[in-house]
Design a protein around this motif. Structure first.
Motif, PDB file in Angstrom:
ATOM      1  N   GLN A 102      -1.878  12.074  18.981  1.00 28.65           N
ATOM      2  CA  GLN A 102      -2.731  12.296  17.824  1.00 28.65           C
ATOM      3  C   GLN A 102      -1.919  12.211  16.525  1.00 28.65           C
ATOM      4  O   GLN A 102      -0.764  12.655  16.481  1.00 28.65           O
ATOM      5  N   PRO A 103      -2.492  11.656  15.451  1.00 26.34           N
ATOM      6  CA  PRO A 103      -1.795  11.636  14.161  1.00 26.34           C
ATOM      7  C   PRO A 103      -1.509  13.053  13.682  1.00 26.34           C
ATOM      8  O   PRO A 103      -2.227  13.990  14.028  1.00 26.34           O
ATOM      9  N   TYR A 104      -0.452  13.211  12.917  1.00 28.19           N
ATOM     10  CA  TYR A 104      -0.114  14.512  12.349  1.00 28.19           C
ATOM     11  C   TYR A 104      -0.140  14.396  10.823  1.00 28.19           C
ATOM     12  O   TYR A 104       0.061  13.318  10.266  1.00 28.19           O
ATOM     13  N   ASP A 105      -0.432  15.500  10.142  1.00 29.98           N
ATOM     14  CA  ASP A 105      -0.547  15.443   8.692  1.00 29.98           C
ATOM     15  C   ASP A 105       0.498  16.332   8.036  1.00 29.98           C
ATOM     16  O   ASP A 105       0.982  17.292   8.622  1.00 29.98           O
ATOM     17  N   PHE A 106       0.827  15.985   6.797  1.00 29.83           N
ATOM     18  CA  PHE A 106       1.826  16.718   6.021  1.00 29.83           C
ATOM     19  C   PHE A 106       1.683  16.311   4.563  1.00 29.83           C
ATOM     20  O   PHE A 106       0.847  15.460   4.216  1.00 29.83           O
ATOM     21  N   ARG A 107       2.511  16.899   3.711  1.00 29.21           N
ATOM     22  CA  ARG A 107       2.452  16.615   2.276  1.00 29.21           C
ATOM     23  C   ARG A 107       3.645  15.769   1.844  1.00 29.21           C
ATOM     24  O   ARG A 107       4.742  15.918   2.378  1.00 29.21           O
ATOM     25  N   ILE A 108       3.392  14.879   0.875  1.00 28.86           N
ATOM     26  CA  ILE A 108       4.476  14.128   0.260  1.00 28.86           C
ATOM     27  C   ILE A 108       4.458  14.388  -1.246  1.00 28.86           C
ATOM     28  O   ILE A 108       3.443  14.830  -1.807  1.00 28.86           O
ATOM     29  N   ILE A 109       5.590  14.124  -1.880  1.00 27.74           N
ATOM     30  CA  ILE A 109       5.690  14.233  -3.338  1.00 27.74           C
ATOM     31  C   ILE A 109       5.873  12.832  -3.890  1.00 27.74           C
ATOM     32  O   ILE A 109       6.842  12.141  -3.549  1.00 27.74           O
ATOM     33  N   THR A 110       4.945  12.375  -4.718  1.00 26.00           N
ATOM     34  CA  THR A 110       5.027  11.027  -5.269  1.00 26.00           C
ATOM     35  C   THR A 110       6.083  10.962  -6.373  1.00 26.00           C
ATOM     36  O   THR A 110       6.637  11.980  -6.794  1.00 26.00           O
ATOM     37  N   LYS A 111       6.312   9.769  -6.828  1.00 25.84           N
ATOM     38  CA  LYS A 111       7.298   9.562  -7.893  1.00 25.84           C
ATOM     39  C   LYS A 111       6.950  10.364  -9.142  1.00 25.84           C
ATOM     40  O   LYS A 111       7.826  10.838  -9.873  1.00 25.84           O
ATOM     41  N   HIS A 112       5.647  10.537  -9.378  1.00 26.42           N
ATOM     42  CA  HIS A 112       5.175  11.231 -10.580  1.00 26.42           C
ATOM     43  C   HIS A 112       4.999  12.739 -10.347  1.00 26.42           C
ATOM     44  O   HIS A 112       4.401  13.421 -11.181  1.00 26.42           O
ATOM     45  N   GLN A 153       0.826  -1.205   0.000  1.00 27.87           N
ATOM     46  CA  GLN A 153       0.000   0.000   0.000  1.00 27.87           C
ATOM     47  C   GLN A 153       0.863   1.258   0.000  1.00 27.87           C
ATOM     48  O   GLN A 153       0.515   2.257  -0.623  1.00 27.87           O
ATOM     49  N   PHE A 154       2.008   1.211   0.688  1.00 25.03           N
ATOM     50  CA  PHE A 154       2.908   2.362   0.682  1.00 25.03           C
ATOM     51  C   PHE A 154       3.506   2.562  -0.709  1.00 25.03           C
ATOM     52  O   PHE A 154       3.687   3.700  -1.160  1.00 25.03           O
ATOM     53  N   GLU A 155       3.802   1.451  -1.390  1.00 26.72           N
ATOM     54  CA  GLU A 155       4.295   1.557  -2.770  1.00 26.72           C
ATOM     55  C   GLU A 155       3.253   2.247  -3.651  1.00 26.72           C
ATOM     56  O   GLU A 155       3.579   3.132  -4.447  1.00 26.72           O
ATOM     57  N   LYS A 156       1.990   1.826  -3.483  1.00 24.54           N
ATOM     58  CA  LYS A 156       0.905   2.407  -4.286  1.00 24.54           C
ATOM     59  C   LYS A 156       0.732   3.888  -3.967  1.00 24.54           C
ATOM     60  O   LYS A 156       0.537   4.714  -4.863  1.00 24.54           O
ATOM     61  N   LEU A 157       0.833   4.238  -2.690  1.00 25.30           N
ATOM     62  CA  LEU A 157       0.640   5.622  -2.253  1.00 25.30           C
ATOM     63  C   LEU A 157       1.746   6.530  -2.786  1.00 25.30           C
ATOM     64  O   LEU A 157       1.482   7.639  -3.259  1.00 25.30           O
ATOM     65  N   SER A 158       2.991   6.058  -2.711  1.00 29.32           N
ATOM     66  CA  SER A 158       4.133   6.903  -3.089  1.00 29.32           C
ATOM     67  C   SER A 158       4.480   6.830  -4.573  1.00 29.32           C
ATOM     68  O   SER A 158       5.152   7.719  -5.097  1.00 29.32           O
ATOM     69  N   GLY A 159       4.038   5.754  -5.232  1.00 30.46           N
ATOM     70  CA  GLY A 159       4.394   5.570  -6.636  1.00 30.46           C
ATOM     71  C   GLY A 159       5.752   4.910  -6.831  1.00 30.46           C
ATOM     72  O   GLY A 159       6.136   4.603  -7.956  1.00 30.46           O
ATOM     73  N   TYR A 160       6.497   4.674  -5.735  1.00 32.52           N
ATOM     74  CA  TYR A 160       7.816   4.037  -5.818  1.00 32.52           C
ATOM     75  C   TYR A 160       7.694   2.550  -5.482  1.00 32.52           C
ATOM     76  O   TYR A 160       6.850   2.150  -4.677  1.00 32.52           O
ATOM     77  N   SER A 161       8.568   1.750  -6.067  1.00 34.50           N
ATOM     78  CA  SER A 161       8.632   0.332  -5.709  1.00 34.50           C
ATOM     79  C   SER A 161       9.486   0.181  -4.458  1.00 34.50           C
ATOM     80  O   SER A 161      10.223   1.085  -4.062  1.00 34.50           O
ATOM     81  N   GLN A 162       9.377  -0.972  -3.802  1.00 35.22           N
ATOM     82  CA  GLN A 162      10.164  -1.236  -2.599  1.00 35.22           C
ATOM     83  C   GLN A 162      11.661  -1.145  -2.903  1.00 35.22           C
ATOM     84  O   GLN A 162      12.436  -0.591  -2.113  1.00 35.22           O
TER      85      GLN A 162
END
Length: 836
Positions: A437-447, A394-403
């Motif tokens: 509590q969970p914290y939120d932020f932004r990530i940049i995917t492979k694409h 699921q993390f691979e799918k979320l980030s667009g990167y392979s393991q």
């Protein structure tokens, strides 16, 4: 606070000090216990004397410089305890390696015990040194302190002793110690006080009063200059809980969840607990101690050489923890175990404590967790030293990167640059237990796509190393919804301008700012209720949107425009004086004129008010109120003309509707005039009747075309809408000076003679005669004219229908006169000519 068995054994040793006479001996005992129990290699005890820290004793330091530096900067393997129990000063302890959290607990308890002993010794010294300070000392300590003569009669006692006896201090004077304090008829057996009186030297021991409490008692003989014992000072404190704790130790030892072995350093088993017997299936403790951990309690496949290495480390003072394949000697079955070795003191000798925990279930759980990790719908990852070590699908799918692309990569490299510091700070807080509590932020995917994510992290052991487990969810849509929700909470949905809540906040903010002068423009749409009531809210909303667009376009980007009511708008103009504000207002009026030239069918009329505050001495709320008052003055001034413009626009719209052609209006006027004259109406009534014939259906301007021009019968719901047009017409007429006189006639023009009409259900002569005349004329003209849903009837057919409805729908007397008039062919043809 919970302790494991090894800690309990250590605590048992800590609380037992011999309480030596001299400080040098006390320091030596502290050093011996500290090095043996806690691995302490250096220590120092400082007390405050006259505002200066004086060293009471130190051990393990070679040079004074080392001593001063370590006290100032203890480092990771140093521990500083600040004394406060009747003392000022500090205790410094230094271990051979970095002190863990679990070890700090024991260090803290050890230091507190040292402080207690020092406090007692200092108090006892003061008692011996200064009789004048006796009372202050007595009442400042928690221990029971009694001075008695050689006959055991109490000379004085402190507050703690009196409290224990249930009396005041002065009430104890003269009483026998054993009677007053312990409620005995003779001295306690083995009383240290009695022994001190006999021997002349300090004595100590345990005393058990009749009620079962246990006290540690120390007696100090007080001698004269000639060496004669004049009395004795008794110091005691309750140790019932400690004794009970010692008794409870064996219960805890036998009931803990882990199996416990106590070995000699050479490996021979000295003792085991009940859990061990159950875990390994051994019948008795005698049988269990005869066996060997390497030969009998370990799987044949286990690496015994490794066990020897761990055992050596434990003997040297380390505490190795490792997983092991354990064996049950009875049936040879093997199970997974976690073993911890620790060097302890047992029965006054060095020993090795081995705790064994059955982790078979945990191993199954770990396998389950591995499965969950791989198939979880939540993105999961493991980070070690800041770099990815493992990620799930699921993390691979979320980030667009392979393991393969992520392993070894810095975890923060995926984080949006502006968010990295916050992520690092939040993760550290959560790992330290300071945030949940969970914290939120932004990530940049492979694409290159930016996604909002929500994360929690936890610290755990993985393959023998401390790593960070992260759980991450895509909340991009949730974030967008939240942003939209925030926009909605601050904006007016219809116009897109700010709402009243935002305006109120900005009013407060600007009131405290340096952006003066500040001008405020208040605008109110005229006649909005009339438009809403007659043409529907859709038309009214169109006017509001037009007004909002004009305001937004005419004002500057720095200005704040808000819709604060149904038809009211406000503009805040920072750094705008009165002249500039008036010029802006002039441009707004010109914009409205241009709009009305393009939209004559529904003109926009707006009343304005403007006021200016030049400094913060005038509250902006007062400025807003002044602008609002000016707006209302203009609204009153423009009220009649504004409504007239709207009514004229409605009349123009009415004339363009197919159902009310110009010919129809003229025919009605002609027929109504003839019938009115026959009935002898006055000139004013005839004039009202003529105007009514023209505008009686003005309320239909607010009826949708889909209903008005429907080719076929109306539904009940559509009829409900259609029946509203008399009331709409009534409201329109009231808003116009030219039509106000016939507003009541417009309201009642659909009433019927038998009371079945609408909207008031009037009957008979309750209905104005003008309305009764119009009803007959309108019905006749409607039947003899083509409509979208039917062809016109002949004159004869129409007259027959009117004759049939006399007495129900129409005034029967008026019907007779109408038939007489219409039956003359000349009048019908004359009406046609008038219409043409």
């Amino acid at each position: 606070m919970s302790f494991d068995v090894a800690e309990l054994l250590t605590l048992y040793e800590i609380v037992n000090f011999s309480f030596p006479e001299r400080y040098e001996e006390l320091i030596q005992e502290i050093a011996e216990k500290g090095s043996r129990l806690l691995g302490i290699r250096r220590l120092a005890i400082m007390v405050d004397e006259g505002g200066r820290l004086i060293c009471l004793g130190k051990w393990g330091f070679r040079k004074g410089e080392d001593f001063a530096q370590r006290i100032t900067d203890p480092g990771e393997n140093g521990f500083v305890y600040t004394m406060s129990h009747g003392l000022r000063g500090l205790i410094f302890l230094e271990a051979s390696a970095r002190i863990s959290g679990r070890e700090k607990r024991l260090f803290n308890i050890f230091a507190r015990r040292i402080e207690d002993v020092i406090a007692l010794k200092q108090m006892e010294s003061k008692i011996k040194e200064s009789e004048r300070e006796k009372k202050t000392i007595l009442d400042s300590i928690l221990e029971l302190l009694i001075y008695q003569d050689a006959e055991h009669r109490i000379m004085w006692a402190n507050t703690s002793a009196a409290k224990y006896a249930g009396k005041r201090s002065e009430e104890l004077t003269g009483g026998l110690c054993y009677e007053t304090l312990y409620r005995r008829k003779e001295p306690c057996a083995g009383c240290p006080v009695a022994s001190a009186l006999k021997t002349g030297v300090p004595q100590e021991g345990l005393v058990t009063p009749l009620e079962g409490k246990q006290f540690f008692v120390r007696g100090y003989p007080v001698k004269s200059q000639k060496g004669i014992i004049e009395g004795i000072v008794e110091v005691c404190f309750e140790v019932t809980e400690r004794i009970q704790a010692e008794e409870a130790f064996r219960t805890i030892f036998n009931s803990v969840h882990d199996a416990i072995f106590i070995h000699e350093p050479e490996g021979k088993i000295l003792d085991v607990n009940e859990t061990m017997l159950r875990m390994y299936g051994i019948a008795s403790k005698e049988e269990a101690v005869k066996l060997s951990i390497a030969r009998d309690y370990s799987s044949p496949d286990s690496p015994l050489e490794q066990l020897r290495e761990w055992w050596k480390k434990a003997v040297e003072g380390e505490s190795p923890r490792f997983e092991w394949k354990a064996r049950r000697p009875v049936d040879g079955t093997v199970f997974d175990a976690e073993v911890c070795l620790k060097k302890i003191t047992f029965a006054g000798k060095e020993a090795i404590l081995a705790t064994v925990r059955d982790i078979t279930a945990r191993k199954r759980e770990e396998e389950l967790l591995r499965s969950i990790f791989g198939h979880s719908p939540i993105g999961m990852y493991i980070v070690s030293k800041g770099r990815f070590r493992l990620v799930n699908a699921q993390f691979e799918k979320l980030s667009g990167y392979s393991q393969e692309e992520l392993i070894g990569r810095e975890a923060l490299s995926l984080v949006y640059p502006e968010d990295r510091e916050a992520v690092r700070r939040n993760a550290v807080r959560m790992l330290k237990g300071m945030a949940a509590q969970p914290y939120d932020f932004r990530i940049i995917t492979k694409h290159g796509e930016i996604k909002w994510v929500e994360e929690t992290v936890a610290s755990l052991q993985h393959e023998g190393q401390r790593v960070t487990l992260g759980n991450i969810m895509d909340i991009t849509e949730k974030k967008r919804f939240a942003q939209k929700l925030e926009y909605v909470s601050l904006h007016d949905q219809l116009t897109g301008l700010y709402n009243r809540a935002y305006f109120e906040e900005q009013l407060k903010r600007l009131g405290k700012s340096n952006k003066y002068p500040i001008s405020i423009i208040v605008a109110d749409v005229n006649g909005l209720k009339l438009v809403n009531d007659t043409m529907g809210h859709q038309k009214g909303d169109k006017l509001l949107i037009a007004c909002a667009q004009i305001l937004k376009k005419a004002l500057r980007p720095s200005d704040i425009v808000a819709r604060v009511g149904g038809d009211e708008f406000v503009a805040l103009l920072p750094r705008t004086d009165e002249a500039t504000g008036s010029n802006i207002l002039h441009q707004l009026r010109l914009s409205i004129e241009r709009y009305n030239r393009k939209h004559p069918q529904l003109p926009l009329s707006v009343s304005f008010g403007i006021a200016t505050a030049y400094n913060s001495e005038e509250l902006l709320k007062q400025t807003y109120r002044r602008a609002d008052d000016l707006m209302y003055r203009e609204k009153l001034y423009l009220g009649t003309s504004a409504r007239s413009k709207i009514v004229n626009a409605l009349l123009a719209a009415l004339s363009e509707r197919d159902h009310l052609t110009e010919g129809h209006g003229r025919r009605l006027q002609h027929l109504c005039r003839i019938l009115g004259e026959k009935m002898g109406l006055s000139r004013q009534q005839l004039a009202n009747l003529s105007l009514l014939a023209q505008v009686h259906d003005i309320g239909k301007v607010g009826i949708p075309d889909r209903i008005l021009f429907k080719k076929g019968p109306l539904t009940e719901e559509e009829w409900e809408i259609m029946r509203q047009h008399p009331e709409k017409g009534y409201r329109i007429a009231l808003a116009s000076p030219d039509l106000a006189g016939i507003a009541d006639l417009i309201l009642k023009h659909h009433e019927k003679w038998d009371g079945s009409g609408y909207p008031l259900g009037l009957k008979g002569e309750e209905i104005p005669i003008e309305c009764r005349i119009l009803a007959i004329a309108d019905a006749f003209d409607a039947m003899t004219s083509d409509r979208p849903y039917r062809r016109a009837k002949t004159v004869e057919e129409a007259l027959e229908e009117i004759r049939r409805c006399a007495g129900t729908q129409f005034d029967p007397k008026l019907v007779e006169i109408f038939l007489q008039v219409i039956l003359t062919k000349e009048e019908v043809s004359k009406g046609q000519k008038v219409a043409n």
